[in-house]
Motif scaffolding. Sequence first.
Motif, PDB file in Angstrom:
ATOM      1  N   SER A   1     -11.466   0.286   0.144  1.00 32.70           N
ATOM      2  CA  SER A   1     -10.651  -0.227   1.243  1.00 32.70           C
ATOM      3  C   SER A   1     -11.469  -1.050   2.234  1.00 32.70           C
ATOM      4  CB  SER A   1      -9.981   0.944   1.968  1.00 32.70           C
ATOM      5  OG  SER A   1     -10.942   1.905   2.366  1.00 32.70           O
TER       6      SER A   1
ATOM      7  N   LEU B   1      -3.476   7.774  -3.717  1.00 29.82           N
ATOM      8  CA  LEU B   1      -4.734   7.489  -3.027  1.00 29.82           C
ATOM      9  C   LEU B   1      -5.231   8.702  -2.261  1.00 29.82           C
ATOM     10  CD1 LEU B   1      -4.476   3.935  -1.404  1.00 29.82           C
ATOM     11  CD2 LEU B   1      -6.084   4.707  -3.146  1.00 29.82           C
TER      12      LEU B   1
ATOM     13  N   ILE C   1       0.825  -1.208   0.000  1.00 28.67           N
ATOM     14  CA  ILE C   1       0.000   0.000   0.000  1.00 28.67           C
ATOM     15  C   ILE C   1       0.862   1.263   0.000  1.00 28.67           C
ATOM     16  CG2 ILE C   1      -1.684   1.302   1.388  1.00 28.67           C
ATOM     17  CD1 ILE C   1      -2.801  -1.447   2.310  1.00 28.67           C
TER      18      ILE C   1
ATOM     19  N   ALA D   1     -10.726   3.537  -5.817  1.00 25.31           N
ATOM     20  CA  ALA D   1     -10.131   2.685  -4.785  1.00 25.31           C
ATOM     21  C   ALA D   1     -11.189   2.326  -3.754  1.00 25.31           C
ATOM     22  CB  ALA D   1      -8.956   3.389  -4.110  1.00 25.31           C
TER      23      ALA D   1
ATOM     24  N   LEU E   1      -4.371   6.559   6.177  1.00 28.08           N
ATOM     25  CA  LEU E   1      -4.029   5.388   5.368  1.00 28.08           C
ATOM     26  C   LEU E   1      -2.953   4.521   6.021  1.00 28.08           C
ATOM     27  CD1 LEU E   1      -4.189   7.131   1.890  1.00 28.08           C
ATOM     28  CD2 LEU E   1      -5.716   5.312   2.696  1.00 28.08           C
TER      29      LEU E   1
ATOM     30  N   ARG F   1     -13.840  -6.953  -2.097  1.00 31.63           N
ATOM     31  CA  ARG F   1     -13.611  -6.860  -0.648  1.00 31.63           C
ATOM     32  C   ARG F   1     -14.231  -8.038   0.090  1.00 31.63           C
ATOM     33  NH1 ARG F   1     -15.570  -0.941   0.752  1.00 31.63           N
ATOM     34  NH2 ARG F   1     -17.216  -1.599  -0.703  1.00 31.63           N
TER      35      ARG F   1
ATOM     36  N   TYR G   1      -4.053   1.074   7.207  1.00 29.04           N
ATOM     37  CA  TYR G   1      -4.078  -0.038   6.249  1.00 29.04           C
ATOM     38  C   TYR G   1      -2.682  -0.584   6.005  1.00 29.04           C
ATOM     39  CZ  TYR G   1      -8.818   1.419   5.667  1.00 29.04           C
ATOM     40  OH  TYR G   1     -10.121   1.718   5.930  1.00 29.04           O
TER      41      TYR G   1
ATOM     42  N   ILE H   1      -6.767  -2.910  -0.163  1.00 28.00           N
ATOM     43  CA  ILE H   1      -7.249  -1.771  -0.936  1.00 28.00           C
ATOM     44  C   ILE H   1      -7.342  -2.236  -2.385  1.00 28.00           C
ATOM     45  CG2 ILE H   1      -6.816   0.581  -1.738  1.00 28.00           C
ATOM     46  CD1 ILE H   1      -5.527   1.208   0.902  1.00 28.00           C
TER      47      ILE H   1
END
Length: 197
Positions: free
Chosen positions: A70, A19, A12, A68, A45, A120, A48, A56
């Motif tokens: 998440s 992002l 990430i 994007a 972020l 996801r 993550y 993501i």
Amino acid sequence: MIELQSVSGPEIKRVIPELARLRIRVFRDFPYLYEGSAEYEANYLQTYLDCPRSVIVLARDGDRIVGASSALPIEDEMEEIKTPFVQAGFDLSEVFYLAESVLLPEYRGQGLGVKFFEAREHHAHQLGGFRHATFCAVERPLDHPLKPADHVPLDGFWTKRGYHKREDLHTTLSWPDLGESEGSLKKMTFWLREIQK
């Protein structure tokens, strides 16, 4: 052609600047009206980046990230997200949190929103042990002065994905609205779906 790519953990880090710019741009629109900053985004972020079970999902048009989405286990989220589920008696180890989806306006209406949910939820199934998937959405007054005349709520889309609004599950989160220098509290209501019986 739009391609989807899922990144997790250390992967990430290299996409955080892009992002952050995407999130700030998209969340400026109603209903979030977010007066974002690169500093806040980098800090947000980091959650993550630090969570090995996070994901993501990136939508790429060539080399450009245009969307994007998440997600991560709710156990690894902030207290404001976890507390309503603790109070309602949920086993947090069974709840997977679908944090946000952002997509540039010109790429909407092409099925990417559905693919974001599918990717996801697939990640949650791969991890195993999750019974529920959930996300929360901001509540804004119907007569909000910045609400566009053509605004269409996403409730119908979420319902088609099998999610149900849970009025008993809600929290408050703070961020600065457009033109504000300080954050203000917003009510967030959760939507829930059982993903494993």
